[in-house]
Scaffold this motif. Sequence first.
Motif, PDB file in Angstrom:
ATOM      1  N   SER A  27      -0.925  -1.242   9.041  1.00  0.00           N
ATOM      2  CA  SER A  27       0.377  -0.409   8.595  1.00  0.00           C
ATOM      3  C   SER A  27       0.506  -0.703   6.968  1.00  0.00           C
ATOM      4  O   SER A  27       0.058  -1.667   5.863  1.00  0.00           O
ATOM      5  CB  SER A  27       1.620  -1.047   9.004  1.00  0.00           C
ATOM      6  N   SER A  28       1.026   0.471   6.402  1.00  0.00           N
ATOM      7  CA  SER A  28       0.478   0.828   4.704  1.00  0.00           C
ATOM      8  C   SER A  28       2.003   0.039   4.236  1.00  0.00           C
ATOM      9  O   SER A  28       2.024  -0.217   3.124  1.00  0.00           O
ATOM     10  CB  SER A  28       0.743   1.814   4.478  1.00  0.00           C
ATOM     11  N   LYS A  29       2.544  -0.433   5.137  1.00  0.00           N
ATOM     12  CA  LYS A  29       4.001  -0.678   5.139  1.00  0.00           C
ATOM     13  C   LYS A  29       3.792  -2.700   4.939  1.00  0.00           C
ATOM     14  O   LYS A  29       4.941  -2.753   4.520  1.00  0.00           O
ATOM     15  CB  LYS A  29       5.583  -0.254   5.539  1.00  0.00           C
ATOM     16  N   THR A  36       0.571  -4.009   4.335  1.00  0.00           N
ATOM     17  CA  THR A  36      -0.613  -4.646   3.861  1.00  0.00           C
ATOM     18  C   THR A  36      -0.245  -4.510   2.162  1.00  0.00           C
ATOM     19  O   THR A  36       0.371  -3.316   1.454  1.00  0.00           O
ATOM     20  CB  THR A  36      -1.509  -3.441   4.378  1.00  0.00           C
ATOM     21  N   TYR A  59      -7.460   3.985   1.319  1.00  0.00           N
ATOM     22  CA  TYR A  59      -6.678   4.507   2.057  1.00  0.00           C
ATOM     23  C   TYR A  59      -6.995   4.523   3.731  1.00  0.00           C
ATOM     24  O   TYR A  59      -6.892   4.427   4.439  1.00  0.00           O
ATOM     25  CB  TYR A  59      -5.469   5.592   1.612  1.00  0.00           C
ATOM     26  N   ILE A 106       0.614   4.337  -3.390  1.00  0.00           N
ATOM     27  CA  ILE A 106       0.580   5.600  -2.594  1.00  0.00           C
ATOM     28  C   ILE A 106       1.395   6.367  -2.911  1.00  0.00           C
ATOM     29  O   ILE A 106       1.492   7.744  -3.549  1.00  0.00           O
ATOM     30  CB  ILE A 106       0.080   5.856  -0.695  1.00  0.00           C
ATOM     31  N   ILE A 117      -6.951   2.024   6.267  1.00  0.00           N
ATOM     32  CA  ILE A 117      -5.452   1.796   6.666  1.00  0.00           C
ATOM     33  C   ILE A 117      -5.757   2.223   7.968  1.00  0.00           C
ATOM     34  O   ILE A 117      -5.107   2.191   8.782  1.00  0.00           O
ATOM     35  CB  ILE A 117      -4.727   1.879   5.889  1.00  0.00           C
ATOM     36  N   VAL A 155       1.166  -1.416  -0.120  1.00  0.00           N
ATOM     37  CA  VAL A 155       0.600  -0.072   0.043  1.00  0.00           C
ATOM     38  C   VAL A 155       0.429   0.759  -0.400  1.00  0.00           C
ATOM     39  O   VAL A 155       0.804   2.277  -0.707  1.00  0.00           O
ATOM     40  CB  VAL A 155      -1.261   0.131   1.612  1.00  0.00           C
ATOM     41  N   TYR A 156       2.033   1.477   0.984  1.00  0.00           N
ATOM     42  CA  TYR A 156       2.940   2.518   0.652  1.00  0.00           C
ATOM     43  C   TYR A 156       3.406   2.769  -0.723  1.00  0.00           C
ATOM     44  O   TYR A 156       3.443   3.940  -1.010  1.00  0.00           O
ATOM     45  CB  TYR A 156       4.031   2.352   1.768  1.00  0.00           C
TER      46      TYR A 156
END
Length: 146
Positions: A69-71, A73, A59, A31, A63, A27-28
């Motif tokens: 955690s976007s890092k 997921t 998001y 984004i 999240i 996800v990070y």
Amino acid sequence: MGKVINILEGKGAKKTNVFSVTPTTIVYNAIEIMAEKNIGALLITENDRLIGIFSERDYARKIILKGRSSKETTIGELMTKDPVTVTPESSIEDCMELMTTRRFRHLPVMEGSTVVGVISITDVVRSIIEEQKSTISHLQSYIAGQ
């Protein structure tokens, strides 16, 4: 009323302007792409097939508000699966209806099984405003006898 193809032509949209990631993308990273490209949604593809869409709204709601955690997921865990799509021949009015009633801001545009573009609610509203301006101008000319 106009058609989706008119929006795509007005944007100078080409397949190269369609941004997508795979469901395994973190996800990070997604984004980061959205920020770099200044877009509000990414298409999710697998084997050149559209399988989902991920937006800024996803998001924020899936999240941030859930404390994830976007890092850690993947997009596949959060994406909206099997998104509603339109064709280049779909009317702008139908798109507005879909976006309003279903409460989403982005619509992938498909020709058969191929993604040819993405339109946003901003694109739809801009198109409607331009059409109304044109109608007003024609009516004013008619009334003035020109």
